[in-house]
Each structure stands twice: as structure tokens, then as C-alpha cells.
Design a protein around this motif. Structure first.
Motif, PDB file in Angstrom:
ATOM      1  N   TRP A 155      18.894 -39.299 -48.987  1.00 39.55           N
ATOM      2  CA  TRP A 155      18.820 -40.369 -47.994  1.00 39.55           C
ATOM      3  C   TRP A 155      19.557 -41.627 -48.448  1.00 39.55           C
ATOM      4  O   TRP A 155      19.877 -42.475 -47.623  1.00 39.55           O
ATOM      5  CB  TRP A 155      17.363 -40.718 -47.688  1.00 39.55           C
ATOM      6  CG  TRP A 155      16.691 -39.697 -46.822  1.00 39.55           C
ATOM      7  CD1 TRP A 155      15.854 -38.702 -47.224  1.00 39.55           C
ATOM      8  CD2 TRP A 155      16.807 -39.573 -45.402  1.00 39.55           C
ATOM      9  NE1 TRP A 155      15.447 -37.963 -46.137  1.00 39.55           N
ATOM     10  CE2 TRP A 155      16.011 -38.486 -45.011  1.00 39.55           C
ATOM     11  CE3 TRP A 155      17.504 -40.271 -44.427  1.00 39.55           C
ATOM     12  CZ2 TRP A 155      15.896 -38.076 -43.681  1.00 39.55           C
ATOM     13  CZ3 TRP A 155      17.385 -39.877 -43.104  1.00 39.55           C
ATOM     14  CH2 TRP A 155      16.585 -38.795 -42.734  1.00 39.55           C
ATOM     15  N   GLY A 156      19.808 -41.772 -49.724  1.00 40.99           N
ATOM     16  CA  GLY A 156      20.483 -42.955 -50.247  1.00 40.99           C
ATOM     17  C   GLY A 156      19.836 -43.397 -51.544  1.00 40.99           C
ATOM     18  O   GLY A 156      18.913 -42.754 -52.049  1.00 40.99           O
ATOM     19  N   THR A 157      20.313 -44.499 -52.071  1.00 36.73           N
ATOM     20  CA  THR A 157      19.730 -45.044 -53.306  1.00 36.73           C
ATOM     21  C   THR A 157      18.419 -45.751 -52.959  1.00 36.73           C
ATOM     22  O   THR A 157      18.180 -46.097 -51.791  1.00 36.73           O
ATOM     23  CB  THR A 157      20.688 -46.070 -53.954  1.00 36.73           C
ATOM     24  OG1 THR A 157      20.787 -47.217 -53.087  1.00 36.73           O
ATOM     25  CG2 THR A 157      22.065 -45.475 -54.210  1.00 36.73           C
ATOM     26  N   PRO A 158      17.573 -46.001 -53.949  1.00 32.54           N
ATOM     27  CA  PRO A 158      16.349 -46.756 -53.663  1.00 32.54           C
ATOM     28  C   PRO A 158      16.634 -48.113 -52.998  1.00 32.54           C
ATOM     29  O   PRO A 158      15.908 -48.521 -52.088  1.00 32.54           O
ATOM     30  CB  PRO A 158      15.706 -46.944 -55.040  1.00 32.54           C
ATOM     31  CG  PRO A 158      16.157 -45.731 -55.808  1.00 32.54           C
ATOM     32  CD  PRO A 158      17.571 -45.510 -55.341  1.00 32.54           C
ATOM     33  N   GLU A 159      17.692 -48.782 -53.427  1.00 31.76           N
ATOM     34  CA  GLU A 159      18.050 -50.073 -52.829  1.00 31.76           C
ATOM     35  C   GLU A 159      18.444 -49.905 -51.356  1.00 31.76           C
ATOM     36  O   GLU A 159      18.086 -50.726 -50.509  1.00 31.76           O
ATOM     37  CB  GLU A 159      19.203 -50.736 -53.599  1.00 31.76           C
ATOM     38  CG  GLU A 159      18.846 -51.159 -55.009  1.00 31.76           C
ATOM     39  CD  GLU A 159      18.805 -50.002 -56.016  1.00 31.76           C
ATOM     40  OE1 GLU A 159      19.423 -48.934 -55.772  1.00 31.76           O
ATOM     41  OE2 GLU A 159      18.121 -50.153 -57.050  1.00 31.76           O
ATOM     42  N   GLN A 160      19.187 -48.853 -51.056  1.00 28.16           N
ATOM     43  CA  GLN A 160      19.588 -48.612 -49.670  1.00 28.16           C
ATOM     44  C   GLN A 160      18.386 -48.259 -48.802  1.00 28.16           C
ATOM     45  O   GLN A 160      18.219 -48.788 -47.700  1.00 28.16           O
ATOM     46  CB  GLN A 160      20.624 -47.488 -49.609  1.00 28.16           C
ATOM     47  CG  GLN A 160      21.969 -47.865 -50.180  1.00 28.16           C
ATOM     48  CD  GLN A 160      22.898 -46.674 -50.279  1.00 28.16           C
ATOM     49  OE1 GLN A 160      22.489 -45.557 -50.620  1.00 28.16           O
ATOM     50  NE2 GLN A 160      24.183 -46.897 -49.985  1.00 28.16           N
ATOM     51  N   ILE A 161      17.565 -47.363 -49.290  1.00 25.79           N
ATOM     52  CA  ILE A 161      16.418 -46.876 -48.519  1.00 25.79           C
ATOM     53  C   ILE A 161      15.423 -47.994 -48.234  1.00 25.79           C
ATOM     54  O   ILE A 161      14.759 -47.981 -47.202  1.00 25.79           O
ATOM     55  CB  ILE A 161      15.746 -45.696 -49.261  1.00 25.79           C
ATOM     56  CG1 ILE A 161      16.674 -44.484 -49.246  1.00 25.79           C
ATOM     57  CG2 ILE A 161      14.407 -45.353 -48.642  1.00 25.79           C
ATOM     58  CD1 ILE A 161      16.214 -43.349 -50.119  1.00 25.79           C
ATOM     59  N   THR A 162      15.330 -48.966 -49.111  1.00 26.38           N
ATOM     60  CA  THR A 162      14.402 -50.068 -48.873  1.00 26.38           C
ATOM     61  C   THR A 162      15.049 -51.215 -48.093  1.00 26.38           C
ATOM     62  O   THR A 162      14.432 -52.256 -47.896  1.00 26.38           O
ATOM     63  CB  THR A 162      13.797 -50.589 -50.193  1.00 26.38           C
ATOM     64  OG1 THR A 162      14.848 -50.906 -51.102  1.00 26.38           O
ATOM     65  CG2 THR A 162      12.873 -49.548 -50.812  1.00 26.38           C
ATOM     66  N   ASP A 163      16.267 -51.026 -47.617  1.00 24.18           N
ATOM     67  CA  ASP A 163      16.908 -51.971 -46.701  1.00 24.18           C
ATOM     68  C   ASP A 163      16.600 -51.488 -45.279  1.00 24.18           C
ATOM     69  O   ASP A 163      17.005 -50.378 -44.906  1.00 24.18           O
ATOM     70  CB  ASP A 163      18.416 -52.005 -46.949  1.00 24.18           C
ATOM     71  CG  ASP A 163      19.141 -52.886 -45.951  1.00 24.18           C
ATOM     72  OD1 ASP A 163      19.410 -52.417 -44.821  1.00 24.18           O
ATOM     73  OD2 ASP A 163      19.426 -54.042 -46.291  1.00 24.18           O
ATOM     74  N   PRO A 164      15.880 -52.277 -44.469  1.00 25.42           N
ATOM     75  CA  PRO A 164      15.468 -51.811 -43.140  1.00 25.42           C
ATOM     76  C   PRO A 164      16.628 -51.358 -42.250  1.00 25.42           C
ATOM     77  O   PRO A 164      16.502 -50.348 -41.553  1.00 25.42           O
ATOM     78  CB  PRO A 164      14.753 -53.024 -42.535  1.00 25.42           C
ATOM     79  CG  PRO A 164      14.206 -53.745 -43.723  1.00 25.42           C
ATOM     80  CD  PRO A 164      15.268 -53.588 -44.790  1.00 25.42           C
ATOM     81  N   GLU A 165      17.743 -52.074 -42.285  1.00 23.05           N
ATOM     82  CA  GLU A 165      18.870 -51.671 -41.445  1.00 23.05           C
ATOM     83  C   GLU A 165      19.435 -50.335 -41.916  1.00 23.05           C
ATOM     84  O   GLU A 165      19.648 -49.427 -41.121  1.00 23.05           O
ATOM     85  CB  GLU A 165      19.973 -52.730 -41.455  1.00 23.05           C
ATOM     86  CG  GLU A 165      21.166 -52.329 -40.594  1.00 23.05           C
ATOM     87  CD  GLU A 165      22.279 -53.363 -40.590  1.00 23.05           C
ATOM     88  OE1 GLU A 165      23.433 -52.990 -40.890  1.00 23.05           O
ATOM     89  OE2 GLU A 165      21.999 -54.535 -40.281  1.00 23.05           O
ATOM     90  N   TYR A 166      19.658 -50.211 -43.217  1.00 20.32           N
ATOM     91  CA  TYR A 166      20.223 -48.975 -43.748  1.00 20.32           C
ATOM     92  C   TYR A 166      19.304 -47.789 -43.448  1.00 20.32           C
ATOM     93  O   TYR A 166      19.765 -46.741 -42.977  1.00 20.32           O
ATOM     94  CB  TYR A 166      20.452 -49.074 -45.267  1.00 20.32           C
ATOM     95  CG  TYR A 166      20.942 -47.775 -45.845  1.00 20.32           C
ATOM     96  CD1 TYR A 166      22.301 -47.513 -45.937  1.00 20.32           C
ATOM     97  CD2 TYR A 166      20.061 -46.775 -46.249  1.00 20.32           C
ATOM     98  CE1 TYR A 166      22.770 -46.299 -46.427  1.00 20.32           C
ATOM     99  CE2 TYR A 166      20.511 -45.565 -46.738  1.00 20.32           C
ATOM    100  CZ  TYR A 166      21.865 -45.322 -46.830  1.00 20.32           C
ATOM    101  OH  TYR A 166      22.314 -44.124 -47.303  1.00 20.32           O
TER     102      TYR A 166
END
Length: 195
Positions: free
Chosen positions: A131-142
Motif C-alpha cells: 500500500w505504500g510506506t508508513p509515511e505515505q499510508i498515514t497521509d490521509p490524501e495518499y
């Protein structure tokens, strides 16, 4: 001859305009009484049509939670990302209902022993599942765009019951659990889609 007529017409039009200004409100010295002023009401944009939000009606018993400011902000972020993706209101309803089930619209980080594997964010997406990196996944838009990218790959998602569309993307151990949030998700989208 045409030049003379054109100049005459323009001159007369100019005099009429100037005369109108001189006789108009700029030289009007009489005060307008306060009671003659009519307030203009603000017109709120129309709410989305309920048939677009819940085309098949809700399935089963519905759940509802009170949302705090953070949860409302996350719901608004999901709506904004849905619009950015060019998707209709129904996609926002499915996305918000999914997030209500997965995280109660809270952007969850790692929960230690309570964590479901390495699931994170609004949709409990897993870095180990691509699904993506932890930073990406915890970005609501991403995370919303990632969820909706999966949703768009589901043939006929627009016409599916919400729980079926959400489950096809999420592959949850509790496939029917999304349905309980459809009414609240639709209410949130109706309230914030045009705000």
C-alpha cells in the motif's frame, strides 16, 4: 459620410451615458432609509442527491459514532482526495464507511501488540502488502487515493452494495462490517461535499 455618422452616434451615446451618471445614484443626495435595505441571504450549495450517496439503501443495522475535530478533518480530507481523483460522491461514501470500520476515522500509527500486523492509517493499509510506506499510508490524501485506486479497479463498483465494494478492495476478515457505516458516511458526505 460613414465617419461623420459614426462620430455623431458615438457622441450621442457618450452624452447619454454621462447624463445617466450625472442623474444616477452618484448625485443622489437623499439618504436611503435603513428599512429599505433588504438583506441578501447566503445560498448554500445543494447537498448531493441521496440517490447518489446510497443508491441501494442501507444494508442491515446501522452504527453511528460522535466525531471529534480530528475525525471530521479526516473525513474532509477523504472528500477532498475523492474530488481530486475526479470520483463521484458515492466513492467518498464508500471510502468514509471503510475508514469508519477500519479506524473510526482516526489516522492510526503503529499500535504495538494491538496492531493488526503492520496496518496503519485511516484505512489500516499495510506497507508489507504494497500500500505504500508508513509515511505515505498515514497521509490521509495518499491513503484515500490508494484506496480509491483499488476501488476503481473493481468492475461495477458504482453499482455494488457498499460492503461488497469495500471488501473487494480491503480483503477484510469481516467482510460485512462495512455496511453498518453507510448511513453515517452518507450523512458526512452530504454535509461536507459542497463545503
Amino acid at each position: 459620410m460613414n465617419t461623420i455618422i459614426r462620430k455623431s452616434v458615438l457622441g450621442i451615446a457618450g452624452l447619454a451615458f454621462a447624463g445617466g451618471l450625472a442623474a444616477g445614484p452618484l448625485n443622489h443626495h437623499e439618504a436611503t432609509p435603513a428599512t429599505a435595505l433588504t438583506p441578501v441571504a447566503a445560498v448554500q450549495a445543494d447537498k448531493p442527491d441521496a440517490s447518489k450517496l446510497i443508491p441501494h439503501g442501507v444494508q442491515g443495522a446501522q452504527s453511528r459514532i460522535d466525531l471529534n475535530d480530528e475525525q471530521v478533518a479526516n473525513a474532509k480530507a477523504i472528500i477532498a482526495a475523492t474530488k481530486k481523483a475526479g470520483l463521484p460522491e458515492r466513492a467518498a461514501v464508500i471510502s468514509i464507511a471503510t475508514s469508519l470500520q477500519e479506524s473510526k476515522l482516526e489516522n492510526l500509527g503503529h499500535l504495538g501488540d494491538k496492531n493488526d500486523h503492520d496496518s496503519l492509517g485511516l484505512f489500516q493499509q499495510r506497507p508489507s502488502s504494497g500500500w505504500g510506506t508508513p509515511e505515505q499510508i498515514t497521509d490521509p490524501e495518499y491513503s484515500t487515493l490508494a484506496f480509491e485506486k483499488g476501488l476503481k479497479q473493481v468492475d461495477g463498483w458504482q453499482d455494488m452494495p457498499l460492503t461488497e465494494a469495500a471488501q473487494t478492495v480491503q480483503v477484510s476478515a469481516y467482510p460485512d462490517a462495512y455496511a453498518q457505516w453507510e448511513q453515517q458516511a452518507a450523512d458526512i458526505v452530504a454535509q461536507h461535499w459542497n463545503s
